[in-house]
Scaffold this active site. Structure first.
Site, PDB file in Angstrom:
ATOM      1  N   SER A  15       0.821  -1.219   0.000  1.00  0.00           N
ATOM      2  CA  SER A  15       0.000   0.000   0.000  1.00  0.00           C
ATOM      3  C   SER A  15       0.853   1.267   0.000  1.00  0.00           C
ATOM      4  CB  SER A  15      -0.902   0.021   1.229  1.00  0.00           C
ATOM      5  OG  SER A  15      -1.706  -1.125   1.239  1.00  0.00           O
ATOM      6  N   GLY A  16       1.875   1.321   0.852  1.00  0.00           N
ATOM      7  CA  GLY A  16       2.691   2.526   0.966  1.00  0.00           C
ATOM      8  C   GLY A  16       3.555   2.738  -0.267  1.00  0.00           C
ATOM      9  N   CYS A  43      -1.692  -5.964   2.761  1.00  0.00           N
ATOM     10  CA  CYS A  43      -3.095  -5.557   2.897  1.00  0.00           C
ATOM     11  C   CYS A  43      -3.976  -6.211   1.836  1.00  0.00           C
ATOM     12  CB  CYS A  43      -3.200  -4.038   2.811  1.00  0.00           C
ATOM     13  SG  CYS A  43      -4.892  -3.467   2.752  1.00  0.00           S
ATOM     14  N   CYS A  48      -5.682  -7.313   5.123  1.00  0.00           N
ATOM     15  CA  CYS A  48      -6.972  -6.632   5.342  1.00  0.00           C
ATOM     16  C   CYS A  48      -8.067  -7.048   4.366  1.00  0.00           C
ATOM     17  CB  CYS A  48      -6.789  -5.123   5.204  1.00  0.00           C
ATOM     18  SG  CYS A  48      -5.250  -4.498   5.845  1.00  0.00           S
ATOM     19  N   LYS A  51      -9.067 -10.799   4.448  1.00  0.00           N
ATOM     20  CA  LYS A  51      -9.615 -10.999   5.804  1.00  0.00           C
ATOM     21  C   LYS A  51     -11.058 -10.486   5.870  1.00  0.00           C
ATOM     22  CE  LYS A  51      -9.801  -7.872   8.397  1.00  0.00           C
ATOM     23  NZ  LYS A  51      -8.695  -7.270   9.109  1.00  0.00           N
ATOM     24  N   TYR A  99      -3.401  -2.277  -8.809  1.00  0.00           N
ATOM     25  CA  TYR A  99      -2.272  -1.642  -8.117  1.00  0.00           C
ATOM     26  C   TYR A  99      -1.100  -1.432  -9.074  1.00  0.00           C
ATOM     27  CZ  TYR A  99      -3.752  -1.193  -3.287  1.00  0.00           C
ATOM     28  OH  TYR A  99      -4.363  -0.759  -2.149  1.00  0.00           O
ATOM     29  N   ALA A 115      14.462  -6.474  -5.044  1.00  0.00           N
ATOM     30  CA  ALA A 115      15.482  -5.451  -5.320  1.00  0.00           C
ATOM     31  C   ALA A 115      16.272  -5.218  -4.041  1.00  0.00           C
ATOM     32  CB  ALA A 115      14.818  -4.166  -5.784  1.00  0.00           C
ATOM     33  N   GLY A 178      -3.567 -12.389  21.248  1.00  0.00           N
ATOM     34  CA  GLY A 178      -4.784 -11.682  21.694  1.00  0.00           C
ATOM     35  C   GLY A 178      -4.903 -10.351  21.001  1.00  0.00           C
ATOM     36  N   TYR A 180      -5.135  -7.992  17.107  1.00  0.00           N
ATOM     37  CA  TYR A 180      -6.091  -7.864  16.000  1.00  0.00           C
ATOM     38  C   TYR A 180      -6.283  -9.197  15.267  1.00  0.00           C
ATOM     39  CZ  TYR A 180      -5.585  -2.663  15.531  1.00  0.00           C
ATOM     40  OH  TYR A 180      -5.584  -1.314  15.692  1.00  0.00           O
ATOM     41  N   GLU A 184      -9.626 -11.432  15.252  1.00  0.00           N
ATOM     42  CA  GLU A 184     -10.423 -11.431  14.016  1.00  0.00           C
ATOM     43  C   GLU A 184     -10.590 -12.844  13.467  1.00  0.00           C
ATOM     44  OE1 GLU A 184      -9.586  -6.914  12.372  1.00  0.00           O
ATOM     45  OE2 GLU A 184      -8.416  -8.530  11.517  1.00  0.00           O
ATOM     46  N   ARG A 201      -1.849 -14.885  26.333  1.00  0.00           N
ATOM     47  CA  ARG A 201      -1.006 -14.891  27.535  1.00  0.00           C
ATOM     48  C   ARG A 201      -1.419 -13.834  28.566  1.00  0.00           C
ATOM     49  NH1 ARG A 201       4.685 -12.493  25.055  1.00  0.00           N
ATOM     50  NH2 ARG A 201       3.892 -10.437  24.491  1.00  0.00           N
ATOM     51  N   HIS A 439     -32.200   9.314  13.290  1.00  0.00           N
ATOM     52  CA  HIS A 439     -33.059   8.341  13.961  1.00  0.00           C
ATOM     53  C   HIS A 439     -33.811   7.480  12.955  1.00  0.00           C
ATOM     54  CE1 HIS A 439     -35.416   6.838  17.291  1.00  0.00           C
ATOM     55  NE2 HIS A 439     -36.511   7.035  16.581  1.00  0.00           N
ATOM     56  N   GLU A 444     -26.914   7.265  16.865  1.00  0.00           N
ATOM     57  CA  GLU A 444     -27.519   8.436  17.513  1.00  0.00           C
ATOM     58  C   GLU A 444     -27.184   8.476  19.002  1.00  0.00           C
ATOM     59  OE1 GLU A 444     -31.938   8.500  17.974  1.00  0.00           O
ATOM     60  OE2 GLU A 444     -31.842   6.523  17.040  1.00  0.00           O
TER      61      GLU A 444
HETATM   62  P1  NDP Z   1      -0.660  -7.525  17.731  1.00  0.00           P
HETATM   63  O1  NDP Z   1       0.527  -6.764  18.109  1.00  0.00           O
HETATM   64  O2  NDP Z   1      -1.973  -6.817  17.574  1.00  0.00           O
HETATM   65  O3  NDP Z   1      -0.896  -8.699  18.772  1.00  0.00           O
HETATM   66  C1  NDP Z   1       0.081  -9.647  19.035  1.00  0.00           C
HETATM   67  C2  NDP Z   1      -0.459 -10.542  20.127  1.00  0.00           C
HETATM   68  O4  NDP Z   1       0.406 -11.649  20.312  1.00  0.00           O
HETATM   69  C3  NDP Z   1      -0.571  -9.832  21.459  1.00  0.00           C
HETATM   70  O5  NDP Z   1      -1.779 -10.225  22.050  1.00  0.00           O
HETATM   71  C4  NDP Z   1       0.644 -10.341  22.220  1.00  0.00           C
HETATM   72  O6  NDP Z   1       0.453 -10.379  23.598  1.00  0.00           O
HETATM   73  C5  NDP Z   1       0.756 -11.746  21.682  1.00  0.00           C
HETATM   74  N1  NDP Z   1       2.110 -12.286  21.746  1.00  0.00           N
HETATM   75  C6  NDP Z   1       3.263 -11.697  21.354  1.00  0.00           C
HETATM   76  N2  NDP Z   1       4.301 -12.528  21.522  1.00  0.00           N
HETATM   77  C7  NDP Z   1       3.797 -13.672  22.028  1.00  0.00           C
HETATM   78  C8  NDP Z   1       4.362 -14.906  22.426  1.00  0.00           C
HETATM   79  N3  NDP Z   1       5.670 -15.130  22.317  1.00  0.00           N
HETATM   80  N4  NDP Z   1       3.543 -15.857  22.901  1.00  0.00           N
HETATM   81  C9  NDP Z   1       2.226 -15.647  22.991  1.00  0.00           C
HETATM   82  N5  NDP Z   1       1.631 -14.507  22.637  1.00  0.00           N
HETATM   83  C10 NDP Z   1       2.393 -13.517  22.168  1.00  0.00           C
HETATM   84  O7  NDP Z   1      -0.250  -8.311  16.414  1.00  0.00           O
HETATM   85  P2  NDP Z   1      -1.074  -9.108  15.340  1.00  0.00           P
HETATM   86  O8  NDP Z   1      -0.171 -10.200  14.903  1.00  0.00           O
HETATM   87  O9  NDP Z   1      -2.437  -9.463  15.812  1.00  0.00           O
HETATM   88  O10 NDP Z   1      -1.240  -8.041  14.193  1.00  0.00           O
HETATM   89  C11 NDP Z   1      -0.089  -7.346  13.680  1.00  0.00           C
HETATM   90  C12 NDP Z   1      -0.445  -5.936  13.323  1.00  0.00           C
HETATM   91  O11 NDP Z   1      -1.227  -5.932  12.144  1.00  0.00           O
HETATM   92  C13 NDP Z   1      -1.294  -5.240  14.366  1.00  0.00           C
HETATM   93  O12 NDP Z   1      -0.486  -4.540  15.284  1.00  0.00           O
HETATM   94  C14 NDP Z   1      -2.156  -4.306  13.581  1.00  0.00           C
HETATM   95  O13 NDP Z   1      -1.561  -3.040  13.615  1.00  0.00           O
HETATM   96  C15 NDP Z   1      -2.173  -4.876  12.181  1.00  0.00           C
HETATM   97  N6  NDP Z   1      -3.506  -5.391  11.882  1.00  0.00           N
HETATM   98  C16 NDP Z   1      -4.543  -4.521  11.781  1.00  0.00           C
HETATM   99  C17 NDP Z   1      -5.817  -4.968  11.523  1.00  0.00           C
HETATM  100  C18 NDP Z   1      -6.944  -3.999  11.433  1.00  0.00           C
HETATM  101  O14 NDP Z   1      -6.684  -2.818  11.275  1.00  0.00           O
HETATM  102  N7  NDP Z   1      -8.177  -4.429  11.591  1.00  0.00           N
HETATM  103  C19 NDP Z   1      -6.096  -6.391  11.321  1.00  0.00           C
HETATM  104  C20 NDP Z   1      -4.934  -7.219  11.460  1.00  0.00           C
HETATM  105  C21 NDP Z   1      -3.701  -6.726  11.725  1.00  0.00           C
HETATM  106  P3  NDP Z   1       0.603  -9.083  24.535  1.00  0.00           P
HETATM  107  O15 NDP Z   1      -0.678  -8.317  24.366  1.00  0.00           O
HETATM  108  O16 NDP Z   1       0.747  -9.674  25.900  1.00  0.00           O
HETATM  109  O17 NDP Z   1       1.816  -8.373  24.074  1.00  0.00           O
END
Ligand code: NDP
Length: 463
Positions: A15-16, A43, A48, A51, A99, A115, A178, A180, A184, A201, A439, A444
Site C-alpha cells: 500500500s505505501g 493488505c 486486510c 480478511k 495496483y 530489489a 490476543g 487484532y 479477528e 497470555r 433516527h 444516535e
Molecule cells: P498484535 O501486536 O496486535 O498482537 C500480538 C499478540 O500476540 C498480542 O496479544 C501479544 O500479547 C501476543 N504475543 C506476542 N508474543 C507472544 C508470544 N511469544 N507468545 C504468545 N503470545 C504472544 O499483532 P497481530 O499479529 O495481531 O497483528 C499485527 C499488526 O497488524 C497489528 O499490530 C495491527 O496493527 C495490524 N492489523 C490490523 C488490523 C486492522 O486494522 N483491523 C487487522 C490485522 C492486523 P501481549 O498483548 O501480551 O503483548
C-alpha cells in the site's frame, strides 16, 4: 543527460510503496518500483482485504438465524470453502492488477523482482542482476508474521498468510495471540462453524484498547461459543497419530485440533536488503530507523509503512507515503501525523475506536467525564439475539474535549471513521450535544448521552 536512471526507486509494492510510486509518477518524476511477490502487499494479498471478505463469509450463519424473527424461512444452508477461496482469489488478482496498472498508467516502471541496495544510489534487480540508479530510494518492504522458533512443534503451526490458502476448512483450530489478527480470525473461524480456541497470555484480549470494550467483546465471543483461554500459553505442539495436532498449554488439558495458528505480532522485512552495506541503520526490533520525516540514516534513502514499525496499519503507510511525496517532491517538509489514528477490529461484534482509552486518559487528565451507553441494537430485537452494543465517550472534564470514542457493535468501524474526524478536530462534548441525532440508528447514541455515566478524578472512578 540525467545523472540517475530514475528520480525515485521504490522497493516494495504494498500500500505505501505503490502510493508513493504512483503519485510521484503522476507528478512527472521518473519512477520505478520493484515487488518480489505480488503488487498490493500484505493488505491486499494476504491481509486486510481477504480478511474482510472472510469476515463477511463468516457472518452469514447469524444472518440466516436472525432472518426467522423477520418472518423468513431459510432452508438449511451449506458452506463451500473452495468457492470462497476461488472467489477471493479472483478479487485479489483483480486488485493486484489495479495496483500495478496504477503505477504504469502514470508512467512508472514496475519490476516483478526482489530489489536490494548496492550503494546509496544503486539498486540491484535480483531477477536479472541488472543495476539501476536513482536519486531517491524509498524502502516499503512491510513485514511478515513473527514465527516462534522457541515453541517446540512450531513447524506444525500456520500463520495469518497461510489461512488464506488452506486447502480445506479445519474442523477445529487453536489460535495463539490476543491482538487484532488472533481475535479477528477467532471470530471468522467460529462463524464458519469451526471449533475455535483463542489462547492469550495476558489477562484480557486486545491490549491497548479500552478495557470496557475488551471485556464486553470477550463475554460476547464466549456467549457465541468461542473458547477463550486467557493467562495461558502454548508450551508444545505435537502431531498425533491421525495427523491432527495436540497443543499443550501451560494450564489445562491439551487441545487436540486440526490447525494451530500463531498470530503473535509481525516482524519488519529488513533482511538481505543490503541495508548494512549501505549504512542504513536499524532499530531495536529489526525495523528501519527513520526520523520524523521518514528519512533513514542515509540522506536520500527513506522508509515508510510496517518496515519502520511505527503504527502497523495500511492507512498509516499510505499517509506516510503522501508525506514523503510532500517532503521530497513538493518542497514541503511534512511529518506524518500519527496521533488519534482511528482503527477497527473486525471482530464479531466489531470494534471501532479513536483517541484515548479511559485508562490512558486517566493517566494524563485529572478530571474525566465518561459517557457510556449499552443497548441491544434494534436489528437484534426481532431476531431474538441478545448481543448488546457499547458506546463510550471519554471527555476531558476541564475543556469538554472528546479525547476518545469507543464502539463495540455492528458497523463500529464505519462509525469510527467519522468519529475520527470529530476527535481529530478536537471537538467538545458540547459540539456532540448540539448535533442532531439521526433516527433510528445506533450511532444516535453518540449525540444523545447528555449526562456523564461516571466521573474519573485523579485516576479514580467516582460515581
Ligand atoms: P498484535 O501486536 O496486535 O498482537 C500480538 C499478540 O500476540 C498480542 O496479544 C501479544 O500479547 C501476543 N504475543 C506476542 N508474543 C507472544 C508470544 N511469544 N507468545 C504468545 N503470545 C504472544 O499483532 P497481530 O499479529 O495481531 O497483528 C499485527 C499488526 O497488524 C497489528 O499490530 C495491527 O496493527 C495490524 N492489523 C490490523 C488490523 C486492522 O486494522 N483491523 C487487522 C490485522 C492486523 P501481549 O498483548 O501480551 O503483548
Amino acid at each position: 543527460m540525467a545523472k540517475f536512471d530514475y528520480d525515485l526507486f521504490v522497493i516494495g509494492g504494498g500500500s505505501g510503496g505503490v502510493r508513493a510510486a504512483r503519485v510521484a509518477a503522476s507528478l512527472g518524476k521518473r519512477v520505478a518500483i520493484a515487488e518480489e511477490y505480488r503488487f498490493g502487499g500484505t493488505c491486499v494479498i494476504r491481509g486486510c482485504v481477504p480478511k474482510k471478505l472472510f469476515v463477511y463469509a463468516s457472518q452469514f450463519p447469524e444472518h440466516f438465524e436472525d432472518a426467522a424473527g423477520y418472518g423468513w424461512t431459510v432452508p438449511e444452508a451449506s458452506f463451500n470453502w473452495s468457492t470462497l477461496i476461488a472467489n477471493k482469489d479472483r478479487e485479489i488478482a483483480r486488485l493486484e492488477g489495479l495496483y500495478q496498472a496504477g503505477v504504469e498508467k502514470n508512467g512508472g516502471v514496475t519490476f516483478k523482482s526482489r530489489a536490494t541496495l548496492v550503494d546509496a544510489h544503486s539498486v540491484r534487480i535480483e531477477t536479472d542482476g541488472r543495476i539501476v540508479t536513482a536519486d531517491q530510494i524509498l524502502i516499503a518492504t512491510g513485514g511478515r508474521p513473527h514465527t516462534h522458533p522457541a515453541l517446540p512443534g512450531h513447524e506444525f503451526c500456520i500463520y495469518s498468510d497461510g489461512v488464506f490458502d488452506l486447502p480445506e476448512l479445519p474442523k477445529s483450530i487453536a489460535i495463539a495471540g490476543g491482538g487484532y489478527i488472533a481475535v479477528e480470525f477467532a471470530n471468522v473461524f467460529h462463524g464458519l462453524g469451526v471449533e475455535t480456541h483463542l489462547v492469550y497470555r495476558g489477562k484480557e484480549i486486545l491490549g491497548r484498547f479500552d478495557m470496557d470494550l475488551r471485556r464486553h467483546l470477550h463475554e460476547t465471543m464466549v456467549a457465541k461459543g468461542v473458547n477463550i483461554h486467557c493467562e495461558n500459553i502454548f508450551e508444545q505442539i505435537e502431531k498425533t497419530d491421525d495427523g491432527r495436532l495436540r497443543a499443550h498449554m501451560k494450564e489445562g488439558q491439551p487441545l487436540v485440533v486440526d490447525q494451530v495458528l500463531l498470530a503473535i505480532g509481525r516482524t519488519p522485512n529488513t533482511e538481505n536488503l543490503g541495508l548494512e552495506a549501505v549504512g542504513v541503520e536499524k532499530g531495536k526490533l529489526g525495523d528501519i530507523a527513520v526520523d520524523e520525516f521518514s528519512r533513514t540514516s542515509i540522506d536520500n534513502i527513506w522508509a515508510i509503512g510496517d518496515v519502520t514499525n511505527r503504527v502497523q496499519l495500511t492507512p498509516v503507510a499510505i499517509h506516510e507515503a503522501m508525506c514523503f511525496i510532500e517532503t521530497v517532491f513538493k518542497n514541503n517538509p511534512t511529518k506524518p501525523d500519527l496521533d488519534e489514528v482511528a482503527t477497527a477490529v473486525f471482530s464479531q461484534p466489531e470494534i471501532g475506536t479513536v483517541g484515548l482509552s479511559e485508562d490512558e486518559a486517566a493517566k494524563r487528565f485529572t478530571h474525566l467525564e465518561i459517557y457510556r451507553a449499552e443497548f441491544r441494537p434494534m436489528r437484534n430485537t426481532l431476531a431474538g439475539r441478545n448481543e448488546r452494543s457499547l458506546m463510550k465517550l471519554v471527555v476531558d472534564g476541564s475543556t469538554r474535549r472528546v479525547l476518545g470514542a469507543h464502539i463495540l457493535g455492528p458497523d463500529a468501524g464505519e462509525m469510527a471513521q467519522l468519529l475520527g474526524i470529530a476527535v481529530k478536530a478536537r471537538l467538545t462534548k458540547d459540539d456532540f450535544d448540539r448535533t442532531m441525532a439521526v433516527h433510528p440508528t445506533a450511532a444516535e447514541e453518540l449525540v444523545t448521552m447528555y449526562a456523564p455515566t461516571y466521573l474519573v478524578r485523579d485516576g479514580q472512578r467516582v460515581s
